[in-house]
Design a protein around this motif. Structure first.
Motif, PDB file in Angstrom:
ATOM      1  N   GLN A 295       0.826  -1.209   0.000  1.00  0.00           N
ATOM      2  CA  GLN A 295       0.000   0.000   0.000  1.00  0.00           C
ATOM      3  C   GLN A 295       0.858   1.256   0.000  1.00  0.00           C
ATOM      4  O   GLN A 295       0.490   2.274  -0.608  1.00  0.00           O
ATOM      5  N   LEU A 298       1.512   2.966  -3.369  1.00  0.00           N
ATOM      6  CA  LEU A 298       0.476   3.860  -3.886  1.00  0.00           C
ATOM      7  C   LEU A 298       0.558   5.239  -3.245  1.00  0.00           C
ATOM      8  O   LEU A 298       0.351   6.254  -3.911  1.00  0.00           O
ATOM      9  N   ASN A 321      -5.835   7.597 -10.654  1.00  0.00           N
ATOM     10  CA  ASN A 321      -5.998   6.530  -9.676  1.00  0.00           C
ATOM     11  C   ASN A 321      -4.888   5.515  -9.925  1.00  0.00           C
ATOM     12  O   ASN A 321      -4.977   4.708 -10.857  1.00  0.00           O
ATOM     13  N   LEU A 323      -4.066   2.925  -8.504  1.00  0.00           N
ATOM     14  CA  LEU A 323      -4.444   1.514  -8.379  1.00  0.00           C
ATOM     15  C   LEU A 323      -4.671   0.905  -9.761  1.00  0.00           C
ATOM     16  O   LEU A 323      -4.432  -0.295  -9.964  1.00  0.00           O
ATOM     17  N   ASP A 324      -5.105   1.721 -10.719  1.00  0.00           N
ATOM     18  CA  ASP A 324      -5.314   1.227 -12.078  1.00  0.00           C
ATOM     19  C   ASP A 324      -3.996   0.838 -12.744  1.00  0.00           C
ATOM     20  O   ASP A 324      -4.007   0.138 -13.767  1.00  0.00           O
ATOM     21  N   VAL A 326      -1.611  -0.903 -11.319  1.00  0.00           N
ATOM     22  CA  VAL A 326      -1.029  -2.045 -10.611  1.00  0.00           C
ATOM     23  C   VAL A 326      -1.701  -3.323 -11.079  1.00  0.00           C
ATOM     24  O   VAL A 326      -2.933  -3.404 -11.128  1.00  0.00           O
ATOM     25  N   LEU A 328      -2.191  -7.033 -10.000  1.00  0.00           N
ATOM     26  CA  LEU A 328      -2.071  -7.807  -8.767  1.00  0.00           C
ATOM     27  C   LEU A 328      -1.998  -9.311  -8.986  1.00  0.00           C
ATOM     28  O   LEU A 328      -1.399 -10.031  -8.178  1.00  0.00           O
ATOM     29  N   ILE A 341      -1.768  -4.316  -1.038  1.00  0.00           N
ATOM     30  CA  ILE A 341      -2.493  -3.172  -1.574  1.00  0.00           C
ATOM     31  C   ILE A 341      -3.987  -3.379  -1.376  1.00  0.00           C
ATOM     32  O   ILE A 341      -4.530  -4.454  -1.674  1.00  0.00           O
ATOM     33  N   HIS A 343      -7.628  -3.198  -2.355  1.00  0.00           N
ATOM     34  CA  HIS A 343      -8.296  -3.107  -3.663  1.00  0.00           C
ATOM     35  C   HIS A 343      -9.686  -3.734  -3.589  1.00  0.00           C
ATOM     36  O   HIS A 343     -10.070  -4.311  -2.590  1.00  0.00           O
TER      37      HIS A 343
END
Length: 343
Positions: A295, A298, A321, A323-324, A326, A328, A341, A343
């Protein structure tokens, strides 16, 4: 067959004597040494990996030299670049499949809307520093006001320099920034073309050797730690998920060797960096090698996105964003406990 199905099938074949041991392994969170990858069948899967001569990329160098990628059914071609930024550019231009790269080039590319995916963090470093020349008036960080500072634009050193300046209540307007390639920075400092440079290892050590007792080194320790990551285009991650999993499995084997026998890896990394094993040893000691998607990554990317917008390095109304950016699934299949992370 999924990983869960394979484990269930093995559990049915193994005698009950093994069950307590399996329970102990699961409770301690140990990762399997073979990275849970089945032997590959068919021709090798070709992958072009863009790398830079940096100790943080040691797992990639070790995986290639030890044949870990080959065992995963991959034929990895190494493509060398001067910086992680250039390596990532090669991926985004379709000239390479994956790149080893620090966090800032990733943040800049994502903020510009580039479709990329972070596959894993390979290592974390505390090796960013500003090296000044005392004979040119740079004795302390606050003496950087009005000085010429060499840095490679768009790299993690660029961000670290600003963080250090803010700590001294200075801004970019208070210094003269000179853009130079990473390998040219020590020469620029030695020649007096700049009063200080902001860079990372091994260029920090190179600059200290060139300048000698005239060097003043201001570390980013306690201010900023950079991560070195494996990244690809978003299309590569989504269309070649099994390839990603095998790449990470090979890197996990390398990570385990770096932890188990770092001395055995020194000569491999030394050759990749064109250094002696003695020079490489402290560089490896400054790095923490652990495949992960945490995390905190990010959080750092978001800080860098805002920094890039403030300094008009990217044109965007707000940070993306991250997170887009990454992927996983690959690491979750190989080292699931390392994915933290949200999500």
């Amino acid at each position: 067959m999924s990983e869960a199905d394979r484990m269930d099938a093995r559990a049915r074949r193994w005698p009950p004597l093994w069950l307590p041991l399996l329970l102990l392994v699961s409770l301690t969170g140990c990762e399997r040494d073979d990275a849970a990858t089945a032997p590959a069948s068919g021709p090798p899967d070709a992958v072009v990996m863009a790398v830079t001569a940096y100790a943080g990329a040691a797992p990639a160098f070790v995986a290639v030299a030890q044949g870990h990628f080959e065992r995963e059914g991959l034929a990895v071609t190494v493509q060398r670049h001067l910086s992680g930024k250039e390596a990532l550019d090669a991926v985004l231009q379709g000239k390479a499949d994956v790149a080893t790269v620090a966090d800032l080039p990733i943040a800049l590319a994502a903020a510009k809307g580039q479709p990329l995916s972070i596959l894993a963090t390979l290592s974390t470093q505390n090796d960013q520093a500003v090296v000044g020349r005392t004979d040119l008036g740079v004795w302390t960080p606050d003496a950087l006001r009005g000085k010429r500072i060499g840095v490679t634009a768009g790299t993690s050193a660029d961000f670290a320099l600003d963080v250090l300046l803010v700590r001294q209540r200075l801004s970019r307007a208070d210094v003269r920034v000179v853009d130079r390639k990473p390998r040219d920075l020590p020469d620029a400092l030695a020649a007096g073309e700049v009063d200080a440079i902001a860079t990372w290892e091994p260029y920090v050590a190179d600059a200290r050797r060139r300048v000698g007792d005239r060097a003043a080194v201001f570390s980013s320790g306690g201010i900023y730690e950079s991560t070195f990551n494996l990244a690809s285009s978003r299309r590569f991650a989504l269309q070649r998920g099994e390839t990603v999993r095998r790449l990470l499995a090979g890197l996990l084997r390398a990570e385990q060797l770096l932890a188990r026998d770092p001395a055995a890896c020194e000569s491999i990394v030394a050759q990749a960096l064109d250094k002696s094993p003695e020079e490489v040893r402290p560089l490896l000691a400054r790095s923490r090698f652990s495949l992960a998607l945490e995390q905190h990554l990010l959080v750092v990317l978001e800080d860098q996105g805002r920094w890039a917008m403030k300094n008009e390095l990217v044109q965007a109304a707000r940070p993306p964003n991250f997170l887009d950016a990454v992927y996983l699934d690959g690491l979750a299949a190989v080292k699931p406990r390392a994915v933290t992370i949200i999500h």
